[in-house]
Design a protein around this motif. Structure first.
Motif, PDB file in Angstrom:
ATOM      1  N   SER A   1      16.626  46.189   7.168  1.00  0.00           N
ATOM      2  CA  SER A   1      17.668  45.660   6.613  1.00  0.00           C
ATOM      3  C   SER A   1      19.425  46.374   7.086  1.00  0.00           C
ATOM      4  N   GLY A   2      20.131  45.445   7.709  1.00  0.00           N
ATOM      5  CA  GLY A   2      21.497  45.894   7.708  1.00  0.00           C
ATOM      6  C   GLY A   2      21.737  46.803   9.200  1.00  0.00           C
ATOM      7  N   VAL A   3      20.586  46.635   9.826  1.00  0.00           N
ATOM      8  CA  VAL A   3      20.585  47.519  11.075  1.00  0.00           C
ATOM      9  C   VAL A   3      20.809  46.546  12.257  1.00  0.00           C
ATOM     10  N   ALA A   4      21.829  47.257  13.264  1.00  0.00           N
ATOM     11  CA  ALA A   4      22.281  45.984  14.145  1.00  0.00           C
ATOM     12  C   ALA A   4      21.427  46.252  15.329  1.00  0.00           C
ATOM     13  N   THR A   5      21.493  45.368  16.332  1.00  0.00           N
ATOM     14  CA  THR A   5      20.770  45.694  17.728  1.00  0.00           C
ATOM     15  C   THR A   5      21.888  45.913  18.687  1.00  0.00           C
ATOM     16  N   ASP A   6      21.491  46.682  19.515  1.00  0.00           N
ATOM     17  CA  ASP A   6      22.296  47.090  20.660  1.00  0.00           C
ATOM     18  C   ASP A   6      21.751  46.556  22.061  1.00  0.00           C
ATOM     19  N   VAL A   7      22.711  45.850  22.850  1.00  0.00           N
ATOM     20  CA  VAL A   7      22.471  45.561  24.174  1.00  0.00           C
ATOM     21  C   VAL A   7      22.883  46.762  24.953  1.00  0.00           C
ATOM     22  N   VAL A   8      21.885  47.190  25.540  1.00  0.00           N
ATOM     23  CA  VAL A   8      22.039  48.653  26.395  1.00  0.00           C
ATOM     24  C   VAL A   8      22.255  48.115  27.750  1.00  0.00           C
ATOM     25  N   SER A   9      21.706  47.291  28.315  1.00  0.00           N
ATOM     26  CA  SER A   9      21.971  46.956  29.753  1.00  0.00           C
ATOM     27  C   SER A   9      21.786  45.394  29.822  1.00  0.00           C
ATOM     28  N   LYS A  10      22.741  44.789  30.997  1.00  0.00           N
ATOM     29  CA  LYS A  10      22.561  43.549  31.157  1.00  0.00           C
ATOM     30  C   LYS A  10      22.813  43.299  32.382  1.00  0.00           C
ATOM     31  N   VAL A  11      22.262  42.259  33.207  1.00  0.00           N
ATOM     32  CA  VAL A  11      22.386  41.707  34.473  1.00  0.00           C
ATOM     33  C   VAL A  11      22.445  39.982  34.272  1.00  0.00           C
ATOM     34  N   SER A  12      23.177  39.558  35.186  1.00  0.00           N
ATOM     35  CA  SER A  12      23.132  37.916  35.255  1.00  0.00           C
ATOM     36  C   SER A  12      23.160  37.487  36.675  1.00  0.00           C
ATOM     37  N   GLY A  13      22.364  36.380  36.671  1.00  0.00           N
ATOM     38  CA  GLY A  13      22.351  35.731  37.989  1.00  0.00           C
ATOM     39  C   GLY A  13      21.374  34.437  37.741  1.00  0.00           C
ATOM     40  N   ASP A  14      21.186  33.742  38.991  1.00  0.00           N
ATOM     41  CA  ASP A  14      20.429  32.620  38.911  1.00  0.00           C
ATOM     42  C   ASP A  14      19.018  33.194  39.124  1.00  0.00           C
ATOM     43  N   LEU A  15      18.202  33.458  38.204  1.00  0.00           N
ATOM     44  CA  LEU A  15      16.817  34.100  38.223  1.00  0.00           C
ATOM     45  C   LEU A  15      15.716  33.101  38.909  1.00  0.00           C
ATOM     46  N   ASP A  16      15.847  31.943  38.344  1.00  0.00           N
ATOM     47  CA  ASP A  16      15.031  31.186  38.596  1.00  0.00           C
ATOM     48  C   ASP A  16      15.196  29.979  39.659  1.00  0.00           C
ATOM     49  N   GLY A  17      16.197  30.091  40.310  1.00  0.00           N
ATOM     50  CA  GLY A  17      16.443  29.057  41.192  1.00  0.00           C
ATOM     51  C   GLY A  17      17.120  27.905  40.927  1.00  0.00           C
ATOM     52  N   ASP A  18      17.397  27.435  39.705  1.00  0.00           N
ATOM     53  CA  ASP A  18      17.710  26.276  39.113  1.00  0.00           C
ATOM     54  C   ASP A  18      19.204  25.864  39.291  1.00  0.00           C
ATOM     55  N   GLY A  19      19.633  26.843  39.801  1.00  0.00           N
ATOM     56  CA  GLY A  19      21.391  26.552  39.802  1.00  0.00           C
ATOM     57  C   GLY A  19      22.345  27.044  38.817  1.00  0.00           C
ATOM     58  N   ARG A  20      21.565  27.405  37.721  1.00  0.00           N
ATOM     59  CA  ARG A  20      22.359  28.075  36.532  1.00  0.00           C
ATOM     60  C   ARG A  20      21.945  29.307  36.175  1.00  0.00           C
ATOM     61  N   PRO A  21      23.075  30.243  35.925  1.00  0.00           N
ATOM     62  CA  PRO A  21      22.493  31.518  35.593  1.00  0.00           C
ATOM     63  C   PRO A  21      21.780  31.894  34.257  1.00  0.00           C
ATOM     64  N   GLU A  22      21.065  32.941  34.528  1.00  0.00           N
ATOM     65  CA  GLU A  22      20.364  33.451  33.101  1.00  0.00           C
ATOM     66  C   GLU A  22      20.856  34.715  33.101  1.00  0.00           C
ATOM     67  N   THR A  23      20.590  35.458  32.013  1.00  0.00           N
ATOM     68  CA  THR A  23      20.996  36.863  31.734  1.00  0.00           C
ATOM     69  C   THR A  23      19.734  37.551  31.225  1.00  0.00           C
ATOM     70  N   ALA A  24      19.568  38.429  31.892  1.00  0.00           N
ATOM     71  CA  ALA A  24      18.435  39.491  31.404  1.00  0.00           C
ATOM     72  C   ALA A  24      19.213  40.892  30.758  1.00  0.00           C
ATOM     73  N   VAL A  25      18.426  41.132  29.611  1.00  0.00           N
ATOM     74  CA  VAL A  25      19.110  42.316  28.838  1.00  0.00           C
ATOM     75  C   VAL A  25      17.790  43.241  28.212  1.00  0.00           C
ATOM     76  N   VAL A  26      18.421  44.382  28.006  1.00  0.00           N
ATOM     77  CA  VAL A  26      17.713  45.470  27.472  1.00  0.00           C
ATOM     78  C   VAL A  26      18.202  45.511  26.284  1.00  0.00           C
ATOM     79  N   VAL A  27      17.440  45.522  25.057  1.00  0.00           N
ATOM     80  CA  VAL A  27      18.057  45.535  23.661  1.00  0.00           C
ATOM     81  C   VAL A  27      17.061  46.625  22.965  1.00  0.00           C
ATOM     82  N   ARG A  28      17.770  47.097  21.919  1.00  0.00           N
ATOM     83  CA  ARG A  28      17.127  47.986  21.081  1.00  0.00           C
ATOM     84  C   ARG A  28      17.680  47.954  19.638  1.00  0.00           C
ATOM     85  N   CYS A  29      17.002  48.756  18.622  1.00  0.00           N
ATOM     86  CA  CYS A  29      17.693  48.595  17.367  1.00  0.00           C
ATOM     87  C   CYS A  29      18.570  49.849  17.324  1.00  0.00           C
ATOM     88  N   HIS A  30      19.858  49.548  17.077  1.00  0.00           N
ATOM     89  CA  HIS A  30      20.683  50.734  16.662  1.00  0.00           C
ATOM     90  C   HIS A  30      20.248  51.929  16.052  1.00  0.00           C
TER      91      HIS A  30
END
Length: 193
Positions: A73-102
């Motif tokens: 309860s009340g603990v935030a999440t932290d996005v530690v790392s992120k990368v963006s690109g068209d990962l699946d080749g559909d012409g739209r970008p996706e974002t891959a993230v590393v997330v953990r509890c703060h």
């Protein structure tokens, strides 16, 4: 009466003038087609009638997503790392993230997620797939994008007695889109930190 073999009718003989006029007519048709084609058309890629080129799409914002982490309860999440690109080749970008509890002290386990665009305009990005589950008690380092492959070093523990601060196992991973899904490609096993 039909002509005998070797005889030609006057209207069936071809002359240089005939070939020149045929080439000129064909050139005029090609020029007319080029003038009628839309300005944004490119060779090998026909333009859709009545459509303008699509504007670039922004990748999903990881800060706007909700992650399936049990942080308490009340603990935030932290996005530690992120990368963006068209990962699946559909012409739209996706974002891959590393997330953990703060955490102000310690290193909680991380999750790795791929975010896709929201289903509705103005909605939050959605999790398309989980690449690493937080419940697996892993930490992530060297998170990056190479081409369309998400790569990272996944750190783990050889036993429950190893302190959370100090993972003693390491293995490189790549995740790639193949045959309609993300596939994990592990590197050599058994590397110790």
């Amino acid at each position: 009466m039909q002509p005998s073999a070797g005889q030609h009718l006057p209207h069936t003989r071809t002359r240089g003038v005939h070939w020149i006029s045929t080439a000129a007519a064909l050139g005029a048709v090609v020029a007319a087609i080029a003038l009628v084609q839309p300005a944004d058309a490119s060779p090998g890629k026909p333009a859709a009638a009545g459509r303008t080129p699509a504007a670039p799409v922004a990748p999903p914002d990881p800060a706007a997503a909700t992650y399936p982490l049990d942080c308490g309860s009340g603990v935030a999440t932290d996005v530690v790392s992120k990368v963006s690109g068209d990962l699946d080749g559909d012409g739209r970008p996706e974002t891959a993230v590393v997330v953990r509890c703060h955490s102000d002290t310690g290193t909680p386990p991380s999750g790795v997620y791929v975010l896709s665009a929201p289903r509705t305009a103005g909605g939050a990005p959605r999790i398309a797939v989980t690449l690493v589950k937080p419940g697996d008690n892993r930490q992530i380092s060297d998170f990056r994008l190479e081409g369309r492959s998400v790569k990272a070093t996944v750190l783990g523990f050889s036993s429950d007695s190893v302190p959370q601060c100090c993972p003693d196992m390491s293995r490189g991973y790549s995740w790639e889109w193949r045959d309609g899904r993300y596939v994990a490609l592990p590197g050599p096993a058994g590397n110790t930190v």
